[in-house]
Design a protein around this motif. Structure first.
Motif, PDB file in Angstrom:
ATOM      1  N   ILE A  55      -4.158  13.280 -34.776  1.00 53.47           N
ATOM      2  CA  ILE A  55      -4.137  11.851 -34.459  1.00 53.47           C
ATOM      3  C   ILE A  55      -5.412  11.161 -34.926  1.00 53.47           C
ATOM      4  CG2 ILE A  55      -2.648  12.234 -32.459  1.00 53.47           C
ATOM      5  CD1 ILE A  55      -5.117  11.848 -30.686  1.00 53.47           C
ATOM      6  N   SER A  56      -6.196  11.832 -35.742  1.00 48.71           N
ATOM      7  CA  SER A  56      -7.486  11.274 -36.155  1.00 48.71           C
ATOM      8  C   SER A  56      -7.317  10.005 -36.985  1.00 48.71           C
ATOM      9  CB  SER A  56      -8.278  12.316 -36.952  1.00 48.71           C
ATOM     10  OG  SER A  56      -7.564  12.720 -38.117  1.00 48.71           O
ATOM     11  N   ARG A  57      -6.196   9.870 -37.693  1.00 51.19           N
ATOM     12  CA  ARG A  57      -5.988   8.710 -38.542  1.00 51.19           C
ATOM     13  C   ARG A  57      -5.188   7.618 -37.837  1.00 51.19           C
ATOM     14  NH1 ARG A  57      -7.052   9.038 -43.774  1.00 51.19           N
ATOM     15  NH2 ARG A  57      -5.440   7.479 -44.237  1.00 51.19           N
ATOM     16  N   MET A  58      -4.844   7.824 -36.601  1.00 53.66           N
ATOM     17  CA  MET A  58      -4.058   6.834 -35.872  1.00 53.66           C
ATOM     18  C   MET A  58      -4.924   5.667 -35.426  1.00 53.66           C
ATOM     19  SD  MET A  58      -1.431   8.799 -33.322  1.00 53.66           S
ATOM     20  CE  MET A  58       0.005   9.678 -33.926  1.00 53.66           C
ATOM     21  N   HIS A  59      -4.341   4.474 -35.402  1.00 56.17           N
ATOM     22  CA  HIS A  59      -4.989   3.318 -34.783  1.00 56.17           C
ATOM     23  C   HIS A  59      -5.153   3.613 -33.292  1.00 56.17           C
ATOM     24  CE1 HIS A  59      -5.271  -0.734 -33.024  1.00 56.17           C
ATOM     25  NE2 HIS A  59      -5.829  -1.070 -34.173  1.00 56.17           N
TER      26      HIS A  59
END
Length: 521
Positions: A55-59
């Motif tokens: 989820i590191s690239r999630m807003h």
């Protein structure tokens, strides 16, 4: 020797605790057929998604929704279990729970005992049904205490728990002083600390001492408002530009509208209001005759649009924040915690115009796109109505860049907030709107505006101040932070508190209604 008793064994055979005392009988079992309204899948939906581990690239907003659906031990339970639990709660707990997550906002109508416990008539403003739960007096006190705990800082809460709180509140809100400017009596809190100790013959309230701030350079005083009202008394419907600030630092140019070498504005700049401006007048087509004060300003921002007419929420947030440093903080001031003008633009509950990173990878609870009239949801069910296209699906690049606001409420690219009329007829409003720049791609125009309606006397003249004028004053203009007597009562310095000294609406709301008494003869 007798063995110790087993608590689990000792409880067997005992009568379980009675249900919530307001219920005449235990709540029924959760069955789809006996719900007060239709089941969830007929009203809301959860978007399909794939299982994801990174989820590191999630807003951050999407990451929070993903966490609730996968990690939170309560929110990840099936809807049937959650609704059953919600129906067992007392009204206060249920009201608090619905405010915690969009999951409970979605399930709240099904957890209500009857259709009278929620309301959908405000769907043009709120994407979820609002609560109409009824509280008993002791429940209301409990709920308000919980709200106060969340709304006030530690200093203001400590002041309310002190033994002298009632005395301090009475001294500020129930003791009246004379204002020689208004020729009337006002509560103590409407006088600065300096004026409270001034002679009676020269004492004036904050309405005369303070002023409305247009920007960091220009102000508007009450005598100027009265003078303009007299000048326009026989010109109903006319709008008069009272003042504007022409300093260059307020002008945020579009690269398509400035000469690249000379940096001189093109003639097309005249069609937009690039300067902070205040106008006054008696508006047309108004339900009642009032005198209206309008502040407005617009600016252009670079914004990268995708082929789907979407742009990144981070880019929009940076642009709105930047504009607030250039003058929007005075045009649309923050009036209560968490409510910043423009924060409601492109609400993801309804709108698809923002491209949230990771949106397709997690469940997303929101009203169905087919549920009309759902405010701001046009762009979800009709791609031709995406941001940057008008009602007929035409690109506005051929349109002239006009000032002001051209769209009605209920659009995802317009954020409107106002305070309902008070007992003396005062109405306040804030509006932020984003429009495509007609002169080039990847540029938007952001307009900020606010207004306040001042009620008139019976003969149609503006003579006395209303509560609205007090609430649009700049607190620094009457040195509020020097008022040590009112600290913790109606002002403080904590920016997340309802009493923060710049939040005129939330800090004055409990005090303003009884703000003026005629002088005793």
């Amino acid at each position: 020797m007798s063995s110790p008793s087993n608590p689990q064994m000792s409880n067997r055979g005992k009568t379980p605790p009675p249900p919530y005392e307001m219920r005449k009988s235990p709540p029924p079992l959760y069955e789809m057929d006996n719900l007060a309204i239709a089941p969830a899948e007929d009203q809301y939906w959860t978007e399909p998604h794939d299982i994801v581990k990174d989820i590191s690239r999630m807003h951050p907003l999407i990451a929070a929704a993903h966490h609730n659906r996968t990690q939170n031990p309560l929110c990840r339970l099936p809807d049937t279990i959650l609704v059953r639990m919600m129906r067992l709660l007392d009204p206060v707990t249920l009201e608090c729970l619905r405010r915690c997550s969009r999951i409970f906002l979605r399930l709240f109508p099904m957890a209500c005992a009857s259709l009278q416990d929620f309301d959908t008539t405000w769907s043009w403003r709120f994407p979820w049904p609002t609560s109409r739960l009824q509280f008993r007096p002791e429940e209301k006190d409990r709920f308000l205490s919980l709200i106060a705990r969340d709304g006030y800082c530690c200093d203001c809460l400590a002041a309310r728990q002190r033994s002298d709180w009632q005395e301090r509140f009475r001294a500020m809100a129930k003791v009246y002083l004379h204002c020689c400017g208004c020729q009337a009596d006002h509560p103590t809190y409407l006088f600065s600390i300096k004026q409270r100790y001034s002679p009676l013959s020269s004492r004036i309230c904050i309405g005369h001492e303070g002023y409305l701030r247009l920007c960091e350079h220009e102000i508007v005083t009450w005598p100027q408002i009265i003078s303009a009202a007299k000048k326009l008394s026989n010109q109903r419907g006319r709008v008069y530009r009272l003042k504007h600030c022409g300093r260059f630092e307020h002008i945020v140019h579009c690269r398509h509208r400035v000469q690249p070498v000379s940096m001189i504005s093109t003639p097309k700049d005249n069609c937009c209001p690039p300067h902070p401006t205040v106008s006054v007048g008696y508006p047309k087509n108004h339900s009642e005759i009032v005198f209206q004060i309008d502040l407005y300003w617009s600016a252009h921002l670079p914004m990268t649009l995708t082929q789907d007419r979407c742009f990144k929420p981070e880019e929009l947030a940076r642009g709105i924040t930047y504009l607030r440093t250039k003058g929007a903080q005075f045009i649309c001031p923050q009036v209560k915690p968490g409510h910043i003008a423009g924060a409601g633009l492109f609400d993801p509950n309804c709108c698809d115009c923002l491209d949230y990173e990771g949106r397709e990878l997690t469940a997303w609870d929101r009203p169905l796109s087919r549920d009309l009239p759902l405010s701001g949801a046009d762009c979800r069910h009709n791609p031709t109505l995406r941001f940057g296209r008008d009602e007929g699906g035409q690109d506005p690049h051929t349109s002239r860049c006009t000032g002001g606001f051209s769209h009605s409420r209920g659009k995802c690219f317009a954020n409107v907030a106002w305070r309902a009329p008070t007992i003396n007829g005062t109405v306040q409003g804030l509006r932020t709107e984003v429009k495509r720049c007609p002169n080039g791609e990847n540029c938007v125009k952001v307009a900020h505006a606010s207004f306040v309606d001042l009620p008139l006397d019976k003969d149609g003249a503006l003579r006395q101040m209303s509560s609205g004028w007090y609430q649009v004053l700049d607190p620094d203009s009457y040195h509020l932070t020097e008022d040590w007597e009112g600290f913790g009562v109606y002002w403080c310095k904590a920016k997340d508190c309802k009493n923060y000294y710049r939040f005129n609406q939330s800090r004055l709301k409990p005090l303003v209604p009884d703000y003026r008494h005629a002088c005793p003869q």
